[in-house]
Design a protein around this motif. Sequence first.
Motif, PDB file in Angstrom:
ATOM      1  N   TYR A 191      22.442  -9.387  41.665  1.00  0.00           N
ATOM      2  CA  TYR A 191      23.433  -8.851  42.568  1.00  0.00           C
ATOM      3  C   TYR A 191      24.549  -9.534  42.470  1.00  0.00           C
ATOM      4  O   TYR A 191      24.714 -10.561  42.348  1.00  0.00           O
ATOM      5  CB  TYR A 191      22.803  -8.820  44.060  1.00  0.00           C
ATOM      6  CG  TYR A 191      23.365  -8.189  45.158  1.00  0.00           C
ATOM      7  CD1 TYR A 191      23.141  -6.734  45.331  1.00  0.00           C
ATOM      8  CD2 TYR A 191      24.623  -8.910  45.976  1.00  0.00           C
ATOM      9  CE1 TYR A 191      24.132  -5.878  46.132  1.00  0.00           C
ATOM     10  CE2 TYR A 191      25.074  -7.879  46.772  1.00  0.00           C
ATOM     11  CZ  TYR A 191      24.968  -6.715  46.879  1.00  0.00           C
ATOM     12  OH  TYR A 191      25.663  -5.764  47.922  1.00  0.00           O
ATOM     13  N   GLN A 213      26.415  -3.732  41.372  1.00  0.00           N
ATOM     14  CA  GLN A 213      25.190  -3.222  40.898  1.00  0.00           C
ATOM     15  C   GLN A 213      24.903  -1.838  41.166  1.00  0.00           C
ATOM     16  O   GLN A 213      24.676  -0.922  40.166  1.00  0.00           O
ATOM     17  CB  GLN A 213      23.932  -4.082  41.400  1.00  0.00           C
ATOM     18  CG  GLN A 213      24.023  -5.452  41.004  1.00  0.00           C
ATOM     19  CD  GLN A 213      24.407  -5.767  39.481  1.00  0.00           C
ATOM     20  OE1 GLN A 213      25.230  -6.225  39.213  1.00  0.00           O
ATOM     21  NE2 GLN A 213      23.203  -5.426  38.548  1.00  0.00           N
ATOM     22  N   SER A 214      25.296  -1.381  42.350  1.00  0.00           N
ATOM     23  CA  SER A 214      24.866   0.107  42.892  1.00  0.00           C
ATOM     24  C   SER A 214      26.269   0.802  42.761  1.00  0.00           C
ATOM     25  O   SER A 214      26.298   1.962  42.924  1.00  0.00           O
ATOM     26  CB  SER A 214      24.420   0.023  44.233  1.00  0.00           C
ATOM     27  OG  SER A 214      25.354  -0.625  45.122  1.00  0.00           O
ATOM     28  N   ASP A 215      27.364  -0.069  42.213  1.00  0.00           N
ATOM     29  CA  ASP A 215      28.704   0.872  42.200  1.00  0.00           C
ATOM     30  C   ASP A 215      28.869   1.879  43.547  1.00  0.00           C
ATOM     31  O   ASP A 215      29.383   2.863  43.443  1.00  0.00           O
ATOM     32  CB  ASP A 215      28.479   1.767  40.790  1.00  0.00           C
ATOM     33  CG  ASP A 215      30.148   2.332  40.556  1.00  0.00           C
ATOM     34  OD1 ASP A 215      31.048   1.687  41.161  1.00  0.00           O
ATOM     35  OD2 ASP A 215      30.181   3.377  39.942  1.00  0.00           O
ATOM     36  N   VAL A 216      28.911   0.724  44.578  1.00  0.00           N
ATOM     37  CA  VAL A 216      29.365   1.407  46.133  1.00  0.00           C
ATOM     38  C   VAL A 216      30.575   0.744  46.372  1.00  0.00           C
ATOM     39  O   VAL A 216      30.493  -0.524  46.565  1.00  0.00           O
ATOM     40  CB  VAL A 216      28.164   1.278  46.727  1.00  0.00           C
ATOM     41  CG1 VAL A 216      28.547   1.899  48.303  1.00  0.00           C
ATOM     42  CG2 VAL A 216      27.089   2.159  46.261  1.00  0.00           C
ATOM     43  N   THR A 218      30.186   6.624  46.197  1.00  0.00           N
ATOM     44  CA  THR A 218      28.936   6.047  45.645  1.00  0.00           C
ATOM     45  C   THR A 218      28.756   6.480  44.162  1.00  0.00           C
ATOM     46  O   THR A 218      29.784   7.183  43.717  1.00  0.00           O
ATOM     47  CB  THR A 218      27.520   6.765  46.385  1.00  0.00           C
ATOM     48  OG1 THR A 218      27.813   8.068  46.527  1.00  0.00           O
ATOM     49  CG2 THR A 218      27.393   6.477  47.880  1.00  0.00           C
TER      50      THR A 218
END
Length: 311
Positions: A234, A265-268, A295
């Motif tokens: 993360y 990691q989540s590209d948010v 998102t």
Amino acid sequence: MKSLPSRLAALGLLVAGTAAAQTSSFLGLSVPPNYLSRFASTELVISTEAGYGVRAFPLLMAQDVRVSVVKAPTYWDVGVSTRINDTTLAAGVFYNVPRLEVTHDPSGGLQYGGLIQGGGHLTKFSAGYAHLLWENRARLLGNVGVAFVAGEGVPYTQTEGTAGYSRSFGGVNTYLGGAARLFAFPVQRDAQGSVDAVAVLNASPLPGLTLDATHFERFVTGAVAVPAFGLARYNETNAGATYRLPGDAAFGVGAVRTRLSHAWQSDVTTLRGDLLLRLPALPSLVGPSVGYQWTADGQGRWLVSLVTLPK
């Protein structure tokens, strides 16, 4: 605030005003001298993403006892907690899971704890010892314990070292911190190691203006026999700017703030703007926050909430 009991909210406003006025009693009860300061860690939850309610609301007692009542989109939190002589006691339903916890974790010395949860969720008991090093800037912790997964006991060891160092360069304050931990499961011959690192910058280039930025990294390797102990890679970056308006009027705009964060990691990516007001009866600035979140799938959503900031 449909999940926040109205009587609880009214009590908070009245007690805050009472404490600020230095009154020694409220409805026949003694008001602790440090009661107002307890609100610094209270979180009022009014948000399209997090739900509605209050976390860590201090009761009008000499002992600092907190209650939480939150109705989130997918779960309830209803519980009570306190901390006595480095021991945390908590009971209630958290994330829809019944929970009873006793954790003794001073910065140094003997450590022990127990966590009992319903519904097949993590239950564990542990004991260990913590050493403080490097003029208390570093801490080395060793625990042994047993966790229960599907009713079966899983022995484990936990070794963790943390350290942090802060320094100022002119008007810029910096902090570097890190943690390394290892969970080992001798029966299953599994182990997972992880390393955390965080960097913090803070500056006030103009009167009333505060700029801050943080970056967090976590690296993980190995596997765990207890899923609840498992960590994943993360990293996240945050930046913000807060401007406190001059003056000490009892009512009015106290501060404006903008916050930007990106979870890699989540590209948010999330951008928020906050307008914080001074209200005479409240111990903190409070006001609306409006944000937008982008998102990885190209979809976005608006975020609306109520936020607070210490006066």
